[in-house]
Design a protein around this motif. Structure first.
Motif, PDB file in Angstrom:
ATOM      1  N   ARG A 100     -21.504  37.710  10.775  1.00 34.21           N
ATOM      2  CA  ARG A 100     -22.419  38.496  11.612  1.00 34.21           C
ATOM      3  C   ARG A 100     -22.188  39.992  11.434  1.00 34.21           C
ATOM      4  NH1 ARG A 100     -23.400  35.041  17.184  1.00 34.21           N
ATOM      5  NH2 ARG A 100     -23.161  32.978  16.232  1.00 34.21           N
ATOM      6  N   ALA A 131     -28.353  36.793  14.863  1.00 33.59           N
ATOM      7  CA  ALA A 131     -27.319  36.237  15.742  1.00 33.59           C
ATOM      8  C   ALA A 131     -26.568  37.384  16.391  1.00 33.59           C
ATOM      9  CB  ALA A 131     -26.344  35.355  14.957  1.00 33.59           C
ATOM     10  N   ASN A 161     -30.369  32.391  17.948  1.00 30.81           N
ATOM     11  CA  ASN A 161     -29.028  32.005  18.414  1.00 30.81           C
ATOM     12  C   ASN A 161     -28.638  32.766  19.677  1.00 30.81           C
ATOM     13  OD1 ASN A 161     -28.445  30.214  16.074  1.00 30.81           O
ATOM     14  ND2 ASN A 161     -28.552  32.137  14.934  1.00 30.81           N
ATOM     15  N   ASN A 181     -33.418  28.996  17.828  1.00 32.94           N
ATOM     16  CA  ASN A 181     -32.099  28.389  18.044  1.00 32.94           C
ATOM     17  C   ASN A 181     -32.052  27.014  17.393  1.00 32.94           C
ATOM     18  OD1 ASN A 181     -31.554  30.631  19.595  1.00 32.94           O
ATOM     19  ND2 ASN A 181     -31.107  29.510  21.484  1.00 32.94           N
TER      20      ASN A 181
END
Length: 292
Positions: A100, A131, A161, A181
């Motif tokens: 990330r 995310a 997410n 998601n």
């Protein structure tokens, strides 16, 4: 093709989308096959294509899928004016891994790169924060997206997410139209964590990623007896049953099954015509409640 509204936008999208990820990972098909698959999806009425800057082999290959989709749309003989391309930013691919990166400077840069990769002539239809990164606040990470909307680089913004609380925080920064998601027979958390209910109430489009369980689990669908039995009863594939089950869960759901060959997207689109009764949905619910 049945259509649904994208969030509260007034823009219609197909009830089934095309997920572009399998066309750009290390196991990617030949480009001609990938483009033929995208063209077949368009022929079948698919008007939402899901991608990401990170759908690639590694960092040296960044934005591969976006460029592939742009090329396919440019080469398509039909009308693509109503096609919505939803991309994402916020994941990195060091040596093929997934990490990330919610650094606002990085997101500002990758938004610009995605804009260029997708053609650079009109705003990105939908840009989604891939995310949340715990190293940065949601407010800080989404500030570049808000600025890009104001600048005309992005038309609509979505998140991926995210929990309900995180979605609410995102909506305080910029208007959100979609939530992407994970949701499939093995992972039914959106039913339990309030995200699906929230999306339906707030009229946000919910895009289930890995709707068929992903490459690791898709082969196990045949072992779920209720799904296999319903597929036989209705004369369709087990994959069509699963996608129909997801769509039956809420009118806000638009599955995004990945495809890298024509037969896959043809099969996915058939799910739109599969209607499951509440009893049949309950049968699948019961058969999948202990999976995970």
């Amino acid at each position: 093709m049945e259509t649904k509204q994208l969030g509260n936008t007034g823009v219609n999208i197909s009830a089934i989308a095309l997920g572009g990820m399998p066309m750009s990972l290390s196991s990617r098909p030949e480009e001609t096959q990938a483009i033929a698959t995208i063209h077949r999806a368009l022929d079948l009425g698919v008007t939402l294509i899901d991608t990401a800057d990170s759908y690639c082999k590694d960092e040296s290959d960044k934005h591969h899928n976006e460029k592939l989709i742009r090329k396919a749309l440019q080469q398509y003989k039909g009308d693509v004016s109503n096609v919505i391309v939803a991309t994402k930013g916020g994941l990195m691919r060091p040596n093929g891994a997934w990490t990330r990166n919610g650094n606002p400077d990085h997101l500002r840069k990758t938004i610009r790169e995605s804009f260029e990769a997708l053609g650079g002539e009109k705003p990105i239809d939908v840009w989604q924060y891939h995310a949340p990164d715990p190293e940065y606040s949601i407010e800080a990470s989404l500030a570049p997206a808000k600025a890009a909307v104001e600048e005309g680089l992005i038309r609509f913004v979505g998140v991926s997410n995210f929990s309900v609380e995180q979605i609410k925080r995102a909506r305080d920064v910029v208007e959100i139209v979609s939530v992407q998601n994970q949701y499939n027979p093995w992972y039914r958390l959106p039913e339990l964590d309030g995200v699906l209910k929230y999306c339906q109430r707030e009229k946000l489009t919910f895009l289930p990623w890995s709707p068929l369980g992903g490459s690791r689990r898709v082969g196990s669908l045949k072992d779920i007896s209720e799904i296999a039995q319903l597929a036989q009863e209705k004369g369709v594939s087990i994959y069509s049953i699963v996608l129909a089950w997801l769509m039956a869960k809420s009118p806000c759901i638009v599955p995004i099954p990945g495809a890298s060959k024509i037969s896959s997207i043809e099969d996915s689109v058939r799910a739109v015509d599969v209607k499951l009764s509440s009893e049949e949905v309950a049968r699948i619910d019961g058969a999948t409640s202990s999976l995970g």
